[in-house]
Scaffold this motif. Structure first.
Motif, PDB file in Angstrom:
ATOM      1  N   ASP A 114       0.822  -1.207   0.000  1.00 46.23           N
ATOM      2  CA  ASP A 114       0.000   0.000   0.000  1.00 46.23           C
ATOM      3  C   ASP A 114       0.858   1.259   0.000  1.00 46.23           C
ATOM      4  OD1 ASP A 114      -2.772  -1.183   0.314  1.00 46.23           O
ATOM      5  OD2 ASP A 114      -1.766  -2.049   2.057  1.00 46.23           O
ATOM      6  N   ALA A 115       2.071   1.157   0.517  1.00 45.98           N
ATOM      7  CA  ALA A 115       2.974   2.302   0.569  1.00 45.98           C
ATOM      8  C   ALA A 115       4.416   1.824   0.521  1.00 45.98           C
ATOM      9  CB  ALA A 115       2.742   3.121   1.838  1.00 45.98           C
ATOM     10  N   ALA A 135      11.201   2.738 -10.288  1.00 50.93           N
ATOM     11  CA  ALA A 135      10.853   1.533 -11.041  1.00 50.93           C
ATOM     12  C   ALA A 135      10.302   0.466 -10.110  1.00 50.93           C
ATOM     13  CB  ALA A 135      12.069   1.016 -11.799  1.00 50.93           C
ATOM     14  N   GLY A 136      10.912   0.320  -8.925  1.00 52.33           N
ATOM     15  CA  GLY A 136      10.424  -0.647  -7.956  1.00 52.33           C
ATOM     16  C   GLY A 136       9.051  -0.284  -7.428  1.00 52.33           C
ATOM     17  N   ALA A 137       8.793   1.011  -7.273  1.00 47.97           N
ATOM     18  CA  ALA A 137       7.469   1.443  -6.840  1.00 47.97           C
ATOM     19  C   ALA A 137       6.414   1.090  -7.876  1.00 47.97           C
ATOM     20  CB  ALA A 137       7.470   2.945  -6.572  1.00 47.97           C
ATOM     21  N   ALA A 138       6.762   1.224  -9.142  1.00 48.21           N
ATOM     22  CA  ALA A 138       5.829   0.865 -10.208  1.00 48.21           C
ATOM     23  C   ALA A 138       5.511  -0.626 -10.172  1.00 48.21           C
ATOM     24  CB  ALA A 138       6.409   1.252 -11.569  1.00 48.21           C
ATOM     25  N   ARG A 139       6.517  -1.444  -9.826  1.00 47.71           N
ATOM     26  CA  ARG A 139       6.307  -2.892  -9.764  1.00 47.71           C
ATOM     27  C   ARG A 139       5.595  -3.319  -8.482  1.00 47.71           C
ATOM     28  NH1 ARG A 139      11.871  -2.700 -10.919  1.00 47.71           N
ATOM     29  NH2 ARG A 139      12.312  -3.515  -8.829  1.00 47.71           N
ATOM     30  N   GLY A 140       5.916  -2.655  -7.378  1.00 48.71           N
ATOM     31  CA  GLY A 140       5.519  -3.171  -6.076  1.00 48.71           C
ATOM     32  C   GLY A 140       4.314  -2.535  -5.421  1.00 48.71           C
ATOM     33  N   LEU A 141       3.865  -1.379  -5.921  1.00 50.13           N
ATOM     34  CA  LEU A 141       2.720  -0.713  -5.315  1.00 50.13           C
ATOM     35  C   LEU A 141       1.413  -1.194  -5.932  1.00 50.13           C
ATOM     36  CD1 LEU A 141       3.831   3.033  -5.032  1.00 50.13           C
ATOM     37  CD2 LEU A 141       3.365   1.471  -3.134  1.00 50.13           C
ATOM     38  N   ALA A 190       8.886   9.840 -12.051  1.00 49.94           N
ATOM     39  CA  ALA A 190       7.550   9.374 -11.676  1.00 49.94           C
ATOM     40  C   ALA A 190       6.694   9.165 -12.919  1.00 49.94           C
ATOM     41  CB  ALA A 190       6.895  10.377 -10.737  1.00 49.94           C
ATOM     42  N   HIS A 191       6.723  10.121 -13.822  1.00 49.00           N
ATOM     43  CA  HIS A 191       5.925  10.019 -15.053  1.00 49.00           C
ATOM     44  C   HIS A 191       6.321   8.787 -15.865  1.00 49.00           C
ATOM     45  CE1 HIS A 191       3.595  11.350 -18.515  1.00 49.00           C
ATOM     46  NE2 HIS A 191       4.665  11.154 -19.262  1.00 49.00           N
ATOM     47  N   GLU A 192       7.613   8.513 -15.932  1.00 47.48           N
ATOM     48  CA  GLU A 192       8.096   7.348 -16.682  1.00 47.48           C
ATOM     49  C   GLU A 192       7.587   6.038 -16.081  1.00 47.48           C
ATOM     50  OE1 GLU A 192      12.317   7.577 -16.617  1.00 47.48           O
ATOM     51  OE2 GLU A 192      12.396   9.493 -17.691  1.00 47.48           O
ATOM     52  N   ASN A 193       7.289   6.063 -14.801  1.00 49.29           N
ATOM     53  CA  ASN A 193       6.907   4.836 -14.093  1.00 49.29           C
ATOM     54  C   ASN A 193       5.446   4.819 -13.641  1.00 49.29           C
ATOM     55  OD1 ASN A 193       9.524   3.142 -13.637  1.00 49.29           O
ATOM     56  ND2 ASN A 193      10.151   5.271 -13.271  1.00 49.29           N
ATOM     57  N   LEU A 210       7.438  14.331   0.081  1.00 49.04           N
ATOM     58  CA  LEU A 210       6.839  14.240  -1.240  1.00 49.04           C
ATOM     59  C   LEU A 210       6.016  12.958  -1.312  1.00 49.04           C
ATOM     60  CD1 LEU A 210       9.901  15.176  -3.509  1.00 49.04           C
ATOM     61  CD2 LEU A 210       8.164  16.717  -2.535  1.00 49.04           C
ATOM     62  N   VAL A 211       4.790  13.077  -1.780  1.00 52.31           N
ATOM     63  CA  VAL A 211       3.887  11.940  -1.881  1.00 52.31           C
ATOM     64  C   VAL A 211       3.545  11.704  -3.343  1.00 52.31           C
ATOM     65  CG1 VAL A 211       1.693  10.940  -1.156  1.00 52.31           C
ATOM     66  CG2 VAL A 211       2.923  12.496   0.390  1.00 52.31           C
ATOM     67  N   PHE A 212       4.016  10.581  -3.875  1.00 53.86           N
ATOM     68  CA  PHE A 212       3.698  10.180  -5.237  1.00 53.86           C
ATOM     69  C   PHE A 212       2.688   9.048  -5.182  1.00 53.86           C
ATOM     70  CE2 PHE A 212       7.945  11.956  -5.365  1.00 53.86           C
ATOM     71  CZ  PHE A 212       7.980  12.682  -6.541  1.00 53.86           C
ATOM     72  N   ALA A 213       1.746   9.053  -6.095  1.00 53.37           N
ATOM     73  CA  ALA A 213       0.730   8.001  -6.127  1.00 53.37           C
ATOM     74  C   ALA A 213       0.824   7.231  -7.441  1.00 53.37           C
ATOM     75  CB  ALA A 213      -0.667   8.580  -5.971  1.00 53.37           C
ATOM     76  N   ARG A 214       0.656   5.923  -7.356  1.00 61.21           N
ATOM     77  CA  ARG A 214       0.629   5.097  -8.552  1.00 61.21           C
ATOM     78  C   ARG A 214      -0.762   5.153  -9.180  1.00 61.21           C
ATOM     79  NH1 ARG A 214       0.416  -1.357  -9.297  1.00 61.21           N
ATOM     80  NH2 ARG A 214       0.633  -1.351 -11.558  1.00 61.21           N
ATOM     81  N   ALA A 215      -0.805   5.313 -10.485  1.00 63.61           N
ATOM     82  CA  ALA A 215      -2.088   5.428 -11.182  1.00 63.61           C
ATOM     83  C   ALA A 215      -2.899   4.156 -10.976  1.00 63.61           C
ATOM     84  CB  ALA A 215      -1.855   5.677 -12.668  1.00 63.61           C
TER      85      ALA A 215
END
Length: 215
Positions: A114-115, A135-141, A190-193, A210-215
């Motif tokens: 979740d985070a 890249a890991g956030a894109a895979r793991g979130l 972030a945009h790339e991932n 900074l808080v980034f969210a996965r689409a």
């Protein structure tokens, strides 16, 4: 800024626990931020958990969350495990080794999270670590999951304070691959991932969350 961890003095029986003065100073403001943005329950992966002081503090303040700490350095992993045992926590898993630059993290077997939290890491690591983190956030979130970053940042090449500029210079003097990262560059990563910057919050000592969210 980050301070070098200091070994526990002989007044304590557990010599594996390490202390970071900066962690003691910033853990409460960071926890308050996390309590404001996170739901009541969830799972969190922390990248570069350092001494372990942050993750045990967050686990106590967010009892409905399950935390997975990670750390590249073996002595730090021992410190994390010692802190978990010292606090008697059941919602923190044993620390595992992780290199943020790797194309695949073994801990992804427990995904989705979740985070994902990363505090004071990307400025004392090569840029490849920041690339690997996103890249890991894109895979793991999970969809809608957040990547939470804390530390000093600059924006469009400008530092937020003279002290951060001096800190950046000292980091690059120690290692030319280190340095305070630019929010503009992080937004591009972030945009790339498939992530988007959703929130930025001023923190003590000229730091930001900074808080980034996965689409």
């Amino acid at each position: 800024m980050t301070d070098k961890p200091i070994a526990l003095e002989t007044r304590e029986t557990d010599a594996q626990r390490l202390f970071s003065p900066s962690a003691a100073r910033n853990r409460d403001p960071i926890l308050q931020m996390l309590q404001a943005i996170l739901s009541e329950r969830g799972s969190a992966l922390e990248i570069a958990s350092g001494t372990g002081e942050h993750v045990v503090h967050f686990a106590k303040g967010l009892p409905g969350w399950r935390f997975q700490p990670t750390e590249f350095d073996e002595a730090s992993r021992q410190s994390i495990a010692a802190w978990i045992a010292h606090e008697g926590l059941t919602n923190v898993a044993a620390p595992v080794p992780l290199d943020a630059r790797a194309a695949h993290w073994e801990v992804e077997a427990a995904a989705p999270f979740d985070a994902i939290l990363s505090l004071n890491m990307i400025h004392i690591a090569p840029w490849a670590a920041a690339q690997g983190l996103f890249a890991g956030a894109a895979r793991g979130l999970r969809p809608g999951g957040i990547l939470f970053l804390y530390g000093p940042f600059k924006e469009a090449g400008a530092h937020s304070a003279p002290s951060n500029a001096a800190f950046d210079e000292s980091l690059r003097g120690r290692n030319p691959d280190w340095g305070v990262r630019d929010i503009v560059d992080l937004q591009a990563l972030a945009h790339e991932n498939g992530l988007t910057l959703k929130e930025r919050q001023a923190m003590p000592a000229n730091n930001l969350s900074l808080v980034f969210a996965r689409a």
